[in-house]
Write a protein that holds these residues in place. Structure first.
Motif, short mmCIF file in Angstrom:
data_model
loop_
_atom_site.label_atom_id
_atom_site.label_comp_id
_atom_site.label_asym_id
_atom_site.label_seq_id
_atom_site.Cartn_x
_atom_site.Cartn_y
_atom_site.Cartn_z
N VAL A 1 0.78 -1.04 -0.04
CA VAL A 1 -0.04 0.09 0.07
C VAL A 1 1.03 1.27 0.11
N GLY A 2 2.10 1.22 -0.19
CA GLY A 2 3.05 2.33 -0.28
C GLY A 2 3.47 2.95 1.03
N LEU A 3 3.65 2.04 2.28
CA LEU A 3 3.88 2.65 3.41
C LEU A 3 5.25 1.98 3.77
N ASP A 4 6.20 2.95 4.51
CA ASP A 4 7.55 2.40 4.95
C ASP A 4 7.33 1.60 6.14
N ALA A 5 7.55 0.31 5.70
CA ALA A 5 7.23 -1.01 6.53
C ALA A 5 8.19 -0.80 7.98
N LYS A 6 9.49 -0.06 7.71
CA LYS A 6 10.31 0.20 8.86
C LYS A 6 10.07 1.19 9.89
N SER A 7 9.11 2.31 9.45
CA SER A 7 8.94 3.38 9.99
C SER A 7 8.36 3.26 11.48
N LYS A 8 8.90 4.14 12.41
CA LYS A 8 8.41 4.13 13.64
C LYS A 8 7.39 5.25 14.11
N LYS A 9 7.23 5.92 12.83
CA LYS A 9 6.27 7.18 12.88
C LYS A 9 4.82 6.68 13.65
N HIS A 10 4.52 7.58 14.50
CA HIS A 10 2.88 7.13 15.22
C HIS A 10 1.90 7.45 14.21
N VAL A 11 0.68 6.76 14.26
CA VAL A 11 -0.31 7.03 13.33
C VAL A 11 -0.99 8.61 13.62
N GLY A 12 -0.87 9.04 14.88
CA GLY A 12 -1.30 10.18 15.26
C GLY A 12 -0.53 11.32 14.48
N ASN A 13 0.66 11.09 13.78
CA ASN A 13 1.47 11.95 13.02
C ASN A 13 1.37 11.82 11.64
N TYR A 14 0.56 10.80 11.28
CA TYR A 14 0.18 10.44 9.67
C TYR A 14 -0.47 11.47 9.03
N SER A 15 -0.19 11.80 7.96
CA SER A 15 -1.16 12.58 6.97
C SER A 15 -2.29 11.87 6.75
N LEU A 16 -3.40 12.53 6.19
CA LEU A 16 -4.57 11.80 5.91
C LEU A 16 -4.58 10.81 4.84
N GLY A 17 -3.56 11.10 3.88
CA GLY A 17 -3.34 10.18 2.84
C GLY A 17 -2.72 8.94 3.37
#
Length: 214
Positions: A120-136
């Motif tokens: 789906v085009g997301l970085d599988a290694k990223s530890k970024k919290h969903v609360g900081n995700y963009s809408l996309g």
């Protein structure tokens, strides 16, 4: 082998005295993408919730794979869905959110979850919290959650919401791949381009009435 399908026959639904679905009939088949257009409040989401067994119908019939459904929750176990805004744990990464959900029915399979996130085009290694995700990014994660159990049915309400042009292109192609795999896919979208590009059959819903337009 029985072809996978969802069929609604003369389905009616009331909230109090307000009729929100009026004799709705539709058949969604395996290996096809069925599109439903219509304004907010037209009844699309209510129909999707009835498909999923989240709402009861007042009259009419629902058939799953040719068999009339008696119990309301009969499709939930083999359907992936996006309805309204998906709820994720904001203080965890997208990967961790999928891990929590996947472990309900399966053992922890990190390689598989990486594959789904990459798809789906997301970085599988990223530890970024969903609360900081963009809408996309949240929308991509919602699509990952919908497909990760390899469901027979995909019921998707505005699946391209918040995606940029590149994201729309990628997710359209993903749905076409899933169609080729023999999924039953139902999509509601306000975007006529999405519907025109993806759908084998198209319906319009207005004031609870559903009419086939293509």
């Amino acid at each position: 082998m029985q072809e996978k399908s969802i069929r609604a026959k003369n389905v009616n639904k009331f909230f109090g005295k307000t009729q929100v679905l009026n004799s709705v009939s539709i058949t969604c088949r395996q290996g096809e993408i069925t599109g439903i257009t219509g304004r907010n409040g037209a009844g699309k989401t209510v129909l999707f919730k009835i498909f999923l067994g989240l709402l009861s119908l007042d009259s009419g019939e629902i058939y799953i794979n040719g068999k009339r459904r008696i119990k309301q929750a009969g499709i939930l176990s083999f359907a992936g869905t996006i309805i309204e805004e998906p709820a994720f744990l904001k203080n965890y990464s997208g990967r961790k959110n999928l891990e929590f959900l996947y472990m309900i029915n399966h053992k922890n399979n990190q390689a598989y979850l990486e594959e789904i996130l990459t798809k789906v085009g997301l970085d599988a290694k990223s530890k970024k919290h969903v609360g900081n995700y963009s809408l996309g990014m949240r929308q991509r994660l919602a699509i990952a959650q919908a497909i990760m159990e390899n469901p027979d049915f995909l019921i998707l309400d505005e699946p391209f919401n918040g995606l940029d042009n590149h994201g729309v292109y990628e997710m359209r192609n993903l749905l076409l791949e899933l169609k080729q795999e023999g999924k039953v896919i139902v999509v509601a979208s306000h975007n006529a381009g999405d519907i025109e590009f993806l759908c084998d059959s198209v319906y319009n819903m207005e004031a609870g009435k559903l009419d086939r337009v293509r």
